[in-house]
Design a protein around this motif. Structure first.
Motif, PDB file in Angstrom:
ATOM      1  N   UNK A 128      82.074   5.366 -70.937  1.00 37.01           N
ATOM      2  CA  UNK A 128      83.033   5.238 -72.040  1.00 37.01           C
ATOM      3  C   UNK A 128      82.346   5.424 -73.383  1.00 37.01           C
ATOM      4  N   UNK A 129      81.178   4.815 -73.539  1.00 33.82           N
ATOM      5  CA  UNK A 129      80.421   4.971 -74.786  1.00 33.82           C
ATOM      6  C   UNK A 129      80.027   6.422 -75.004  1.00 33.82           C
ATOM      7  N   UNK A 130      79.627   7.088 -73.932  1.00 36.99           N
ATOM      8  CA  UNK A 130      79.231   8.490 -74.033  1.00 36.99           C
ATOM      9  C   UNK A 130      80.409   9.342 -74.495  1.00 36.99           C
ATOM     10  N   UNK A 131      81.559   9.167 -73.868  1.00 37.64           N
ATOM     11  CA  UNK A 131      82.752   9.941 -74.265  1.00 37.64           C
ATOM     12  C   UNK A 131      83.094   9.689 -75.729  1.00 37.64           C
ATOM     13  N   UNK A 132      83.053   8.433 -76.145  1.00 40.50           N
ATOM     14  CA  UNK A 132      83.399   8.077 -77.519  1.00 40.50           C
ATOM     15  C   UNK A 132      82.418   8.696 -78.516  1.00 40.50           C
ATOM     16  N   UNK A 133      81.149   8.633 -78.228  1.00 43.40           N
ATOM     17  CA  UNK A 133      80.165   9.181 -79.168  1.00 43.40           C
ATOM     18  C   UNK A 133      80.257  10.707 -79.223  1.00 43.40           C
ATOM     19  N   UNK A 134      80.492  11.337 -78.087  1.00 40.18           N
ATOM     20  CA  UNK A 134      80.613  12.793 -78.081  1.00 40.18           C
ATOM     21  C   UNK A 134      81.857  13.252 -78.841  1.00 40.18           C
ATOM     22  N   UNK A 135      82.951  12.520 -78.685  1.00 42.06           N
ATOM     23  CA  UNK A 135      84.175  12.856 -79.428  1.00 42.06           C
ATOM     24  C   UNK A 135      83.942  12.789 -80.925  1.00 42.06           C
ATOM     25  N   UNK A 136      83.108  11.864 -81.353  1.00 38.35           N
ATOM     26  CA  UNK A 136      82.827  11.686 -82.775  1.00 38.35           C
ATOM     27  C   UNK A 136      81.704  12.595 -83.261  1.00 38.35           C
ATOM     28  N   UNK A 137      81.128  13.374 -82.363  1.00 40.11           N
ATOM     29  CA  UNK A 137      80.067  14.296 -82.739  1.00 40.11           C
ATOM     30  C   UNK A 137      78.719  13.629 -82.942  1.00 40.11           C
ATOM     31  N   UNK A 138      78.547  12.461 -82.338  1.00 43.79           N
ATOM     32  CA  UNK A 138      77.295  11.722 -82.472  1.00 43.79           C
ATOM     33  C   UNK A 138      76.372  12.108 -81.322  1.00 43.79           C
ATOM     34  N   UNK A 139      75.147  12.460 -81.678  1.00 43.46           N
ATOM     35  CA  UNK A 139      74.161  12.825 -80.659  1.00 43.46           C
ATOM     36  C   UNK A 139      73.650  11.563 -79.953  1.00 43.46           C
ATOM     37  N   UNK A 140      73.499  11.649 -78.646  1.00 43.74           N
ATOM     38  CA  UNK A 140      72.956  10.526 -77.887  1.00 43.74           C
ATOM     39  C   UNK A 140      71.625  10.929 -77.272  1.00 43.74           C
ATOM     40  N   UNK A 141      70.824   9.939 -76.961  1.00 44.22           N
ATOM     41  CA  UNK A 141      69.535  10.187 -76.321  1.00 44.22           C
ATOM     42  C   UNK A 141      69.449   9.356 -75.060  1.00 44.22           C
ATOM     43  N   UNK A 142      69.689   9.982 -73.935  1.00 43.28           N
ATOM     44  CA  UNK A 142      69.521   9.300 -72.664  1.00 43.28           C
ATOM     45  C   UNK A 142      70.702   8.490 -72.178  1.00 43.28           C
ATOM     46  N   UNK A 143      71.799   8.453 -72.943  1.00 40.43           N
ATOM     47  CA  UNK A 143      72.942   7.640 -72.540  1.00 40.43           C
ATOM     48  C   UNK A 143      73.564   8.159 -71.246  1.00 40.43           C
ATOM     49  N   UNK A 144      73.715   9.449 -71.127  1.00 37.66           N
ATOM     50  CA  UNK A 144      74.298  10.019 -69.907  1.00 37.66           C
ATOM     51  C   UNK A 144      73.413   9.731 -68.697  1.00 37.66           C
ATOM     52  N   UNK A 145      72.119   9.933 -68.840  1.00 36.79           N
ATOM     53  CA  UNK A 145      71.186   9.664 -67.743  1.00 36.79           C
ATOM     54  C   UNK A 145      71.168   8.203 -67.340  1.00 36.79           C
ATOM     55  N   UNK A 146      71.231   7.324 -68.330  1.00 41.25           N
ATOM     56  CA  UNK A 146      71.247   5.885 -68.036  1.00 41.25           C
ATOM     57  C   UNK A 146      72.494   5.522 -67.242  1.00 41.25           C
ATOM     58  N   UNK A 147      73.617   6.104 -67.610  1.00 33.70           N
ATOM     59  CA  UNK A 147      74.859   5.853 -66.872  1.00 33.70           C
ATOM     60  C   UNK A 147      74.773   6.320 -65.433  1.00 33.70           C
ATOM     61  N   UNK A 148      74.187   7.490 -65.240  1.00 31.38           N
ATOM     62  CA  UNK A 148      74.019   8.014 -63.877  1.00 31.38           C
ATOM     63  C   UNK A 148      73.092   7.129 -63.044  1.00 31.38           C
ATOM     64  N   UNK A 149      71.983   6.716 -63.649  1.00 32.44           N
ATOM     65  CA  UNK A 149      71.050   5.857 -62.915  1.00 32.44           C
ATOM     66  C   UNK A 149      71.684   4.518 -62.554  1.00 32.44           C
ATOM     67  N   UNK A 150      72.424   3.936 -63.478  1.00 27.86           N
ATOM     68  CA  UNK A 150      73.089   2.669 -63.193  1.00 27.86           C
ATOM     69  C   UNK A 150      74.135   2.840 -62.106  1.00 27.86           C
ATOM     70  N   UNK A 151      74.910   3.918 -62.186  1.00 27.92           N
ATOM     71  CA  UNK A 151      75.962   4.157 -61.201  1.00 27.92           C
ATOM     72  C   UNK A 151      75.429   4.305 -59.793  1.00 27.92           C
ATOM     73  N   UNK A 152      74.234   4.832 -59.672  1.00 31.15           N
ATOM     74  CA  UNK A 152      73.640   5.021 -58.356  1.00 31.15           C
ATOM     75  C   UNK A 152      72.782   3.875 -57.880  1.00 31.15           C
ATOM     76  N   UNK A 153      72.605   2.866 -58.720  1.00 32.74           N
ATOM     77  CA  UNK A 153      71.709   1.772 -58.369  1.00 32.74           C
ATOM     78  C   UNK A 153      72.275   0.890 -57.267  1.00 32.74           C
ATOM     79  N   UNK A 154      73.526   0.501 -57.379  1.00 28.42           N
ATOM     80  CA  UNK A 154      74.186  -0.221 -56.303  1.00 28.42           C
ATOM     81  C   UNK A 154      73.854  -1.683 -56.140  1.00 28.42           C
ATOM     82  N   UNK A 155      73.093  -2.248 -57.063  1.00 32.18           N
ATOM     83  CA  UNK A 155      72.751  -3.667 -56.980  1.00 32.18           C
ATOM     84  C   UNK A 155      73.014  -4.319 -58.328  1.00 32.18           C
ATOM     85  N   UNK A 156      73.147  -5.634 -58.357  1.00 34.85           N
ATOM     86  CA  UNK A 156      73.311  -6.296 -59.663  1.00 34.85           C
ATOM     87  C   UNK A 156      72.081  -6.095 -60.537  1.00 34.85           C
ATOM     88  N   UNK A 157      72.334  -6.029 -61.825  1.00 29.95           N
ATOM     89  CA  UNK A 157      71.249  -5.905 -62.797  1.00 29.95           C
ATOM     90  C   UNK A 157      71.361  -7.021 -63.816  1.00 29.95           C
TER      91      UNK A 157
END
Length: 76
Positions: free
Chosen positions: A47-76
């Motif tokens: 959600x944060x990634x979509x919001x920042x991209x819509x506003x034209x804000x550059x992100x660093x690693x947000x997409x990758x962090x989301x992917x890594x978290x989504x695949x982790x499968x355990x509580x953090x």
């Protein structure tokens, strides 16, 4: 979380290196008590990634962090 433990976790990619440099420079940080499901955090990151991209804000690693978290499968 102790600063040294956090430093050990921040190894690897460019974004983690930038966070580690900020930590070494004395930046304050907060780690909340308890855990949550990684998939819940991944949803928030997407959600944060979509919001920042819509506003034209550059992100660093947000997409990758989301992917890594989504695949982790355990509580953090």
């Amino acid at each position: 979380m102790e600063r040294l433990r956090l430093e050990l976790l921040l190894a690897g990619d460019e974004v983690s290196s930038a966070a580690l440099a900020a930590l070494h420079a004395g930046t304050s940080y907060v780690v909340w008590d308890g855990t949550t499901f990684a998939v819940s955090l991944a949803r928030i990151y997407r959600c944060r990634l979509r919001r920042t991209l819509r506003r034209g804000i550059e992100t660093s690693g947000l997409e990758g962090a989301g992917h890594r978290l989504g695949g982790y499968g355990q509580p953090v």
